[in-house]
Enzyme design. Sequence first.
Site, PDB file in Angstrom:
ATOM      1  N   ALA A   1       0.684  -0.543  -0.647  1.00 48.71           N
ATOM      2  CA  ALA A   1      -0.324  -0.064  -0.147  1.00 48.71           C
ATOM      3  C   ALA A   1       1.189   0.900  -0.052  1.00 48.71           C
ATOM      4  CB  ALA A   1      -1.188  -0.742   1.435  1.00 48.71           C
TER       5      ALA A   1
ATOM      6  N   GLU B   1       4.625  -5.103   7.284  1.00 47.69           N
ATOM      7  CA  GLU B   1       3.524  -3.711   8.524  1.00 47.69           C
ATOM      8  C   GLU B   1       4.163  -4.188   9.748  1.00 47.69           C
ATOM      9  OE1 GLU B   1       2.282  -6.020   6.183  1.00 47.69           O
ATOM     10  OE2 GLU B   1       0.636  -5.864   5.164  1.00 47.69           O
TER      11      GLU B   1
ATOM     12  N   GLU C   1      -0.825  -9.071  -0.073  1.00 53.39           N
ATOM     13  CA  GLU C   1      -1.801  -9.450  -0.066  1.00 53.39           C
ATOM     14  C   GLU C   1      -2.298  -9.397  -1.486  1.00 53.39           C
ATOM     15  OE1 GLU C   1      -1.722  -6.070   3.062  1.00 53.39           O
ATOM     16  OE2 GLU C   1      -2.788  -7.529   3.819  1.00 53.39           O
TER      17      GLU C   1
ATOM     18  N   GLY D   1       0.313  -4.939   0.819  1.00 53.18           N
ATOM     19  CA  GLY D   1      -0.731  -5.074   0.792  1.00 53.18           C
ATOM     20  C   GLY D   1      -0.230  -6.009  -0.758  1.00 53.18           C
TER      21      GLY D   1
HETATM   22  N1  CAA Z   1       4.542   3.115  -0.653  1.00 55.65           N
HETATM   23  C1  CAA Z   1       5.218   4.377  -1.214  1.00 55.65           C
HETATM   24  N2  CAA Z   1       6.233   4.836  -2.083  1.00 55.65           N
HETATM   25  C2  CAA Z   1       6.878   3.581  -1.870  1.00 55.65           C
HETATM   26  C3  CAA Z   1       6.765   2.123  -1.595  1.00 55.65           C
HETATM   27  C4  CAA Z   1       5.559   2.467  -0.585  1.00 55.65           C
HETATM   28  N3  CAA Z   1       4.920   0.785  -0.216  1.00 55.65           N
HETATM   29  N4  CAA Z   1       7.741   1.365  -2.039  1.00 55.65           N
HETATM   30  C5  CAA Z   1       8.502   1.795  -2.104  1.00 55.65           C
HETATM   31  N5  CAA Z   1       8.083   3.170  -2.876  1.00 55.65           N
HETATM   32  C6  CAA Z   1       9.086   4.150  -3.663  1.00 55.65           C
HETATM   33  C7  CAA Z   1      10.043   4.672  -2.234  1.00 55.65           C
HETATM   34  O1  CAA Z   1       9.564   5.902  -1.370  1.00 55.65           O
HETATM   35  C8  CAA Z   1      10.919   5.330  -3.705  1.00 55.65           C
HETATM   36  O2  CAA Z   1      10.919   6.726  -4.198  1.00 55.65           O
HETATM   37  P1  CAA Z   1      11.320   7.921  -4.203  1.00 55.65           P
HETATM   38  O3  CAA Z   1      12.565   8.144  -4.647  1.00 55.65           O
HETATM   39  O4  CAA Z   1      10.207   8.953  -4.300  1.00 55.65           O
HETATM   40  O5  CAA Z   1      11.575   8.042  -2.971  1.00 55.65           O
HETATM   41  C9  CAA Z   1      10.334   4.040  -4.685  1.00 55.65           C
HETATM   42  O6  CAA Z   1       9.127   3.717  -4.608  1.00 55.65           O
HETATM   43  C10 CAA Z   1      11.224   3.438  -4.881  1.00 55.65           C
HETATM   44  O7  CAA Z   1      11.759   2.286  -3.787  1.00 55.65           O
HETATM   45  P2  CAA Z   1      13.230   2.952  -2.915  1.00 55.65           P
HETATM   46  O8  CAA Z   1      14.341   4.081  -3.535  1.00 55.65           O
HETATM   47  O9  CAA Z   1      13.107   2.267  -1.361  1.00 55.65           O
HETATM   48  O10 CAA Z   1      13.750   0.726  -3.485  1.00 55.65           O
HETATM   49  P3  CAA Z   1      15.052   0.097  -2.972  1.00 55.65           P
HETATM   50  O11 CAA Z   1      14.760  -0.923  -3.872  1.00 55.65           O
HETATM   51  O12 CAA Z   1      15.482   0.543  -2.222  1.00 55.65           O
HETATM   52  O13 CAA Z   1      13.421  -0.820  -2.052  1.00 55.65           O
HETATM   53  C11 CAA Z   1      12.304  -1.911  -1.158  1.00 55.65           C
HETATM   54  C12 CAA Z   1      12.692  -1.325  -2.303  1.00 55.65           C
HETATM   55  C13 CAA Z   1      13.047  -2.553  -0.356  1.00 55.65           C
HETATM   56  C14 CAA Z   1      11.098  -2.398  -2.134  1.00 55.65           C
HETATM   57  C15 CAA Z   1      11.606  -0.551  -0.321  1.00 55.65           C
HETATM   58  O14 CAA Z   1      11.242   0.152  -0.895  1.00 55.65           O
HETATM   59  C16 CAA Z   1      10.038  -1.292   1.055  1.00 55.65           C
HETATM   60  O15 CAA Z   1      10.555  -1.523   1.859  1.00 55.65           O
HETATM   61  N6  CAA Z   1       9.299  -0.077   0.527  1.00 55.65           N
HETATM   62  C17 CAA Z   1       8.248  -0.457   1.229  1.00 55.65           C
HETATM   63  C18 CAA Z   1       7.737  -1.828   1.410  1.00 55.65           C
HETATM   64  C19 CAA Z   1       6.570  -2.002   2.700  1.00 55.65           C
HETATM   65  O16 CAA Z   1       6.991  -1.574   3.918  1.00 55.65           O
HETATM   66  N7  CAA Z   1       4.956  -2.030   2.202  1.00 55.65           N
HETATM   67  C20 CAA Z   1       4.217  -2.474   3.357  1.00 55.65           C
HETATM   68  C21 CAA Z   1       3.751  -1.091   3.083  1.00 55.65           C
HETATM   69  S1  CAA Z   1       1.823  -1.311   3.911  1.00 55.65           S
HETATM   70  C22 CAA Z   1       0.419  -1.627   3.870  1.00 55.65           C
HETATM   71  O17 CAA Z   1       0.595  -2.751   2.733  1.00 55.65           O
HETATM   72  C23 CAA Z   1      -1.014  -2.018   4.133  1.00 55.65           C
HETATM   73  C24 CAA Z   1      -1.503  -2.812   3.969  1.00 55.65           C
HETATM   74  O18 CAA Z   1      -1.140  -4.261   4.682  1.00 55.65           O
HETATM   75  C25 CAA Z   1      -2.747  -3.000   3.249  1.00 55.65           C
END
Ligand code: CAA
Length: 259
Positions: free
Chosen positions: A65, A132, A112, A109
């Site tokens: 998400a 999460e 999911e 998400g």
């Molecule tokens: N939401 C918003 N933006 C996201 C994102 C997310 N879930 N995942 C990645 N992005 C964005 C980053 O912010 C970044 O944007 P900017 O260039 O503007 O900074 C861009 O995508 C590229 O990401 P990274 O620079 O972080 O890329 P990376 O290769 O270094 O890392 C990754 C990749 C490990 C997937 C890392 O991006 C990450 O940990 N993302 C979040 C994963 C996460 O926590 N997901 C769960 C979300 S909560 C949820 O899903 C709730 C639910 O159950 C419904």
Amino acid sequence: SYQFVQVSTPKKGVGLITLNRPRALNALNTPLFLELNDALRRLDSDKSIGALVLTGSHKAFAAGADIKEMKDLTFSTAYATDFIELWSTMSHAIKKPVIAAVNGYALGGGCELAMMADILYCSASATFGQPEIKLGVIPGAGGSQRLTKTIGKARAMHYVLTGDTWSGVEAERWGLAAKVFEGPEECVEGALGAAEKIAGYSQIAVKAGKEVVNKSQDLGIREGVEFERRVFHGLFGSQDQKIGMTAFSEKKKPEWTNA
Ligand code: CAA
């Protein structure tokens, strides 16, 4: 003409939806979901389409998400708008089979969403996780429920509470993925091939097959078997049952009417 999803029909009877928000690793925000749901509904009501494939990029199926969209959400807004209910379209309203072809990250998400598909294929290097917990929350789109039903409580509890990731190879070994492929191209091709095969069968039987397997998730074995038998009986009212069984008896190829 969508901004965050691409729709194509690369094979006969197959609708392909590709999540396309590369700069955010396909993070799932509301505008993306509105487009995804619209694309799903259109393909579901298109008579020329028999099965759907949902994929992302080689780097990310979806990284979860959209955290930036959720960051300032309050309880009252989440409750009043039933935040994330929008995500239920694929699992609750779409009648045609959906195959998720998962490459790269399928986190939160994203994981999911992949688990909402009827069939999940992945590449060996896919990265699944429910991270999460690292954000101070828990899975909110069915992750704790679908993951536990599929891979069992021991592993699901471990992954939901640690936020650790698991690979595509593990996903297949644990029964989360139906098939694992060497690389992303093979994974998408495999999903398109399976979708084409499914689209080539009687659409009435395919719909019934999806319905009865899904019912097994909600019903006990006795009611589930009875439900299956009733649906099975119902198919004897279809033209395609006569066509399929007559074709077998006459050693011919069935020409389905979907009636
Ligand atoms: N939401 C918003 N933006 C996201 C994102 C997310 N879930 N995942 C990645 N992005 C964005 C980053 O912010 C970044 O944007 P900017 O260039 O503007 O900074 C861009 O995508 C590229 O990401 P990274 O620079 O972080 O890329 P990376 O290769 O270094 O890392 C990754 C990749 C490990 C997937 C890392 O991006 C990450 O940990 N993302 C979040 C994963 C996460 O926590 N997901 C769960 C979300 S909560 C949820 O899903 C709730 C639910 O159950 C419904």
